[in-house]
Design an enzyme around this catalytic site. Structure first.
Site, PDB file in Angstrom:
ATOM      1  N   CYS A  41       0.832  -1.211   0.000  1.00  8.24           N
ATOM      2  CA  CYS A  41       0.000   0.000   0.000  1.00  8.24           C
ATOM      3  C   CYS A  41       0.865   1.258   0.000  1.00  8.24           C
ATOM      4  CB  CYS A  41      -0.958   0.000   1.188  1.00  8.24           C
ATOM      5  SG  CYS A  41      -0.138  -0.141   2.797  1.00  8.24           S
ATOM      6  N   HIS A 581      -1.352   1.548   7.529  1.00 13.76           N
ATOM      7  CA  HIS A 581      -1.872   1.397   6.165  1.00 13.76           C
ATOM      8  C   HIS A 581      -1.842   2.744   5.458  1.00 13.76           C
ATOM      9  CE1 HIS A 581      -4.129  -0.303   2.873  1.00 13.76           C
ATOM     10  NE2 HIS A 581      -5.117   0.563   3.037  1.00 13.76           N
TER      11      HIS A 581
END
Length: 635
Positions: A41, A581
Site C-alpha cells: 500500500c 496502512h
C-alpha cells in the site's frame, strides 16, 4: 494501442493544459486501482499520486522514449522510466479492472533493494526514490559538464541565484525538474567570526516539522554556592531552536545575576553531574524534556580555577547484612583557585557555607563546643557573596560553631581521604581535574538539615493536562512552513567548516524559498526518531485545499507568476510506526471531484473529508493565472 490510452490527441492535450491544466478524465480512465501484493500500500498510494499529476499523465502517455537517457550512470538505463510509463498507461486505460503492479515492483526491487520483499515501508521514502530515479532516467543532459560554483562574494542574490540555477539545469534537465524542482536560498552564519555563506540549492519536496510554537519552556533549579539563599526552581522561555547561551541568558535575567557572577549549567543523572553544558553555541535541541538540569550561581571564573563537586551519599541496605553508600539528592559546586593553598579545614568551611541555608532553625549551637571537633560557619547575612573567606569566617562575631562533617576527598588515584581530621593538612589541587568530595550523611546528621531542597529535581519540561489539550489544537500548514524556514543551529552531526575560522562550527542556518515549482510536494514529518525510540505524531494539520498562498514566503520578488497553489492529491498514513496502512486522496480535475484510492478499492469522497490527522504527503499544483495561461496558449 497507444492511441486507445490517450483521452484525446496530443495537440488538444497541449491546449487544454495551457488553458485550465485539466487533462484527467474519470469517464475514460483514471479510476483504476492497484492490487496489494502484500504490504505494498505504501507503493500504491505514491504511484497513484504521481500517475494523477496532470503533467506526468500527459508526458508518459505521449512518446517520451526519445528523452530516455540510456547511458546515465546515475540512472537505471531507462528501465524505471519504462516500467513507470507502462504502469501509468494501464491505469489510464478505459475500464476499472485493478492492475497488479508486479513488473514495476520487480524493477523497483532490482534498483532499490531496500524496497524488496513484502515488508511495510515509508511511502515518502519511496516517493523520493521514484522522483530521483525517474529524473536520472529521463535526464536530457547526456554528458554532464563539470561546473565549479562561485561564492556569492557580496553579489546580488538575484544574480547568484540565477547562476546557481543555470548551473543546475546544465547538468539536470528532465520532466521531473520541469515540474517538481524548486530552489531555496541557504544562509549559514558562523557563531564565532560571523562569516556569512550563501548558496542556492534545488529541492524536490519540502519536509516540514510539526511544530506549534517558536519558543520552549524550560524548568531548571538554581543553586547558590555562597550559602546566601535556598535553591529555587526557575522556569524560563527560550527560542525553540536556540542555543545554550539563550538558556543561560534567560536564567541570568530571571535570577538577577550580579555582574561578578556567572551561571554554570549542568545535567544531573543518578544524583551525579553527568556533563557541564559549557559550549554556548550548542543547540538546545540536545536537551530533552525529561532531562534534569541544575544551574549554579558562582563567582566568575578566572584562569586556574577548579570546581569542587560535593556529592551527597547515604547508606542503603543492599542485602540483609550489608549496607552501601549511594549518591542521593543534587550535587553542589563551588569554585576554588589552584593558586591558593587549600587545607582540609578550608574545605570543611566551604561545604558548611554551601549547606548553611539548609540548616533547620531549631538547631542551636554554642561556642562551648570542642574546637577540635567543630568548625565555624558564617551567617548568610554576614558573608561576602560568592567568596569563602576562611579568616573572616573564623573570626566573625556573628557565628555558629558547627560539628565537622564526614567529608571524603577523592584524590587522583581514586582514593578517599578523610577530611574530618587534620584541619591544617594541605590538599593537592589539579587544574585539569575537578575536586570531588563525598559527604556521607548519617541518619542523625540528616535530621539537622532540610534535605528535601536537594531532592526531586524537576524535569526540564513536564507535560500536564493543559499541555496535552493544547497539543490537540489544529496546527496550520503555514506554521509548519514558518518553522521550516526559521533560523536555527545546525545539529552537531552536520557541523560546517568555516572558511574564515578554518574550523568546524555549529553554524546557524536560515532557509528561504526562492523559486517554486509547478507541483509542490510537501512531506509532513510525522515520524520522529530519538535515541532508541520511534514515535509517530498524530497531530492534525490544517492544510488549505484551495489558495495555498506562498507569495509572502518567496524571497525572490522579481517573479510575476502566481504563488497560489491548489491541493490535488495526498498520501495518508493510518496506524503506528512500522505498520499501519497507506491510502491516497486524489482529485480528478475535470470532474472537480475527490476519490479515495485504497489499493484496488476506489470510492468518491466529499471535499470536507479530505482533511484528517492521517495526511502525510501533500501534492499542490500552481494555480494558473489568466495572464500565464494566455502566454502559454500563445506559445
Amino acid at each position: 494501442m497507444q492511441s486507445q490510452t490517450l483521452s484525446y490527441p496530443g495537440r488538444e492535450l497541449d491546449n487544454t493544459y495551457a488553458n485550465s491544466g485539466v487533462i484527467t478524465r474519470g469517464a475514460s480512465g483514471g479510476l483504476t486501482g492497484l492490487l496489494n501484493l502484500g504490504n505494498t500500500c505504501f507503493m500504491n498510494s505514491a504511484i497513484q499520486c504521481l500517475v494523477h499529476t496532470p503533467e506526468f499523465a500527459r508526458y508518459f502517455r505521449e512518446d517520451y522514449h526519445q528523452e530516455i537517457n540510456w547511458q546515465n550512470p546515475l540512472g537505471m538505463v531507462g528501465e524505471l522510466a519504462l516500467a513507470f510509463g507502462e504502469l501509468l498507461r494501464k491505469l489510464w486505460a478505459p475500464g476499472r479492472t485493478p492492475v497488479a503492479p508486479r513488473p514495476f515492483k520487480a524493477k523497483l526491487a532490482r534498483f532499490a533493494p531496500q524496497f524488496s520483499g513484502y515488508n511495510q515501508h515509508d511511502s515518502q521514502e519511496l516517493l523520493a526514490f521514484l522522483l530521483d530515479g525517474l529524473h536520472e532516467d529521463l535526464n536530457r543532459v547526456k554528458h554532464k559538464p563539470y561546473i565549479n560554483s562561485r561564492d556569492a562574494d557580496g553579489r546580488p542574490d538575484e544574480e547568484v541565484a540565477d547562476e546557481y540555477w543555470a548551473n543546475h539545469i546544465a547538468r539536470n534537465d528532465s520532466i521531473i525538474v520541469d515540474v517538481c524542482q524548486g530552489q531555496y536560498k541557504s544562509t549559514l552564519v558562523c557563531p564565532v567570526c560571523n562569516k556569512v555563506s550563501v548558496t542556492f540549492d534545488p529541492f524536490m519536496y519540502l519536509s516540514l516539522p510539526l511544530q506549534f510554537t517558536i519558543t520552549r519552556t524550560m524548568t531548571i533549579t538554581v543553586f547558590t554556592c555562597d550559602g546566601s539563599a535556598l535553591p529555587s526552581t526557575c522556569t524560563v522561555t527560550v527560542p525553540k531552536q536556540g542555543r545554550y547561551r539563550d538558556l543561560i541568558q534567560a536564567l541570568s535575567n530571571a535570577c538577577s545575576l550580579k555582574q561578578t557572577e556567572e551561571i554554570k549549567l549542568v545535567e544531573i543523572r543518578n544524583h551525579l553531574i553527568h556533563r557541564f553544558l559549557d559550549d554556548s553555541y550548542i543547540s538546545l535541541s540536545t536537551i530533552k524534556d525529561d532531562d534534569h538540569l541544575a544551574a549554579y550561581k558562582i563567582q566568575k571564573s578566572v584562569k586556574g580555577n577548579v570546581f569542587l563537586q560535593l556529592i551527597h551519599r547515604r547508606q542503603e541496605q543492599e542485602t540483609s547484612d550489608a549496607q552501601r553508600w549511594k549518591p542521593f539528592g543534587t550535587p553542589l559546586i563551588s569554585s576554588l583557585s589552584c593558586d591558593d593553598v587549600i587545607a582540609s579545614g578550608d574545605i570543611q568551611t566551604i561545604v558548611q557555607t554551601m549547606l548553611t541555608p539548609l540548616l533547620k532553625e531549631s538547631l542551636e549551637y554554642t561556642d562551648n563546643s570542642d574546637p577540635s571537633t567543630s568548625v565555624a560557619a558564617t551567617d548568610p547575612s554576614d558573608r561576602n557573596s560568592g567568596e569563602v573567606d576562611t579568616n573572616r569566617a573564623s573570626t566573625s562575631v556573628n557565628k555558629k560553631v558547627l560539628p565537622k562533617l564526614p567529608l571524603q576527598l577523592v584524590d587522583e588515584s581514586m582514593t578517599c581521604i578523610d577530611l574530618s581530621v587534620g584541619d591544617e593538612k594541605a590538599v593537592n589541587l589539579s587544574a585539569s581535574l575537578p575536586i570531588v568530595v563525598y559527604l556521607d550523611w548519617s541518619s542523625k546528621l540528616l535530621e539537622k538539615y532540610n534535605m528535601h531542597y536537594l531532592e526531586n529535581l524537576p524535569e526540564v519540561f513536564k507535560y500536564g493536562p493543559i499541555t496535552k489539550k493544547a497539543r490537540t489544537e489544529p496546527l496550520s500548514l503555514y506554521t509548519c512552513l514558518e518553522a521550516f524556514l526559521r533560523e536555527e543551529p545546525l545539529v552537531p552531526e552536520d557541523m560546517w567548516y568555516c572558511p574564515q575560522c578554518k574550523e568546524q562550527r555549529q553554524a546557524s542556518k536560515k532557509l528561504d524559498l526562492w523559486r517554486l515549482p509547478e507541483v509542490l510536494v510537501i512531506h509532513l514529518k510525522r515520524f520522529s526518531y530519538s535515541r532508541s525510540m520511534k514515535h509517530k505524531l498524530e497531530t492534525f494539520v490544517n492544510f488549505p485545499i484551495h489558495d495555498f498562498d506562498l507569495t509572502n514566503y518567496v524571497a525572490d520578488k522579481r517573479s510575476s507568476r502566481s504563488q497560489l497553489y491548489d491541493l490535488y492529491a495526498l498520501i495518508n498514513h493510518y496506524g503506528g510506526m512500522g505498520s499501519g496502512h497507506y491510502t491516497a486522496h486524489i482529485k480528478l480535475l475535470d470532474e472537480n471531484r475527490w476519490y479515495n484510492f485504497d489499493d484496488s478499492h476506489i470510492s468518491p469522497i466529499n471535499e470536507e473529508d479530505v482533511k484528517s490527522a492521517a495526511a502525510y504527503v501533500l501534492f499542490y499544483r500552481r494555480v494558473k493565472s489568466d495572464a500565464s495561461a494566455s502566454n502559454a496558449a500563445g506559445s
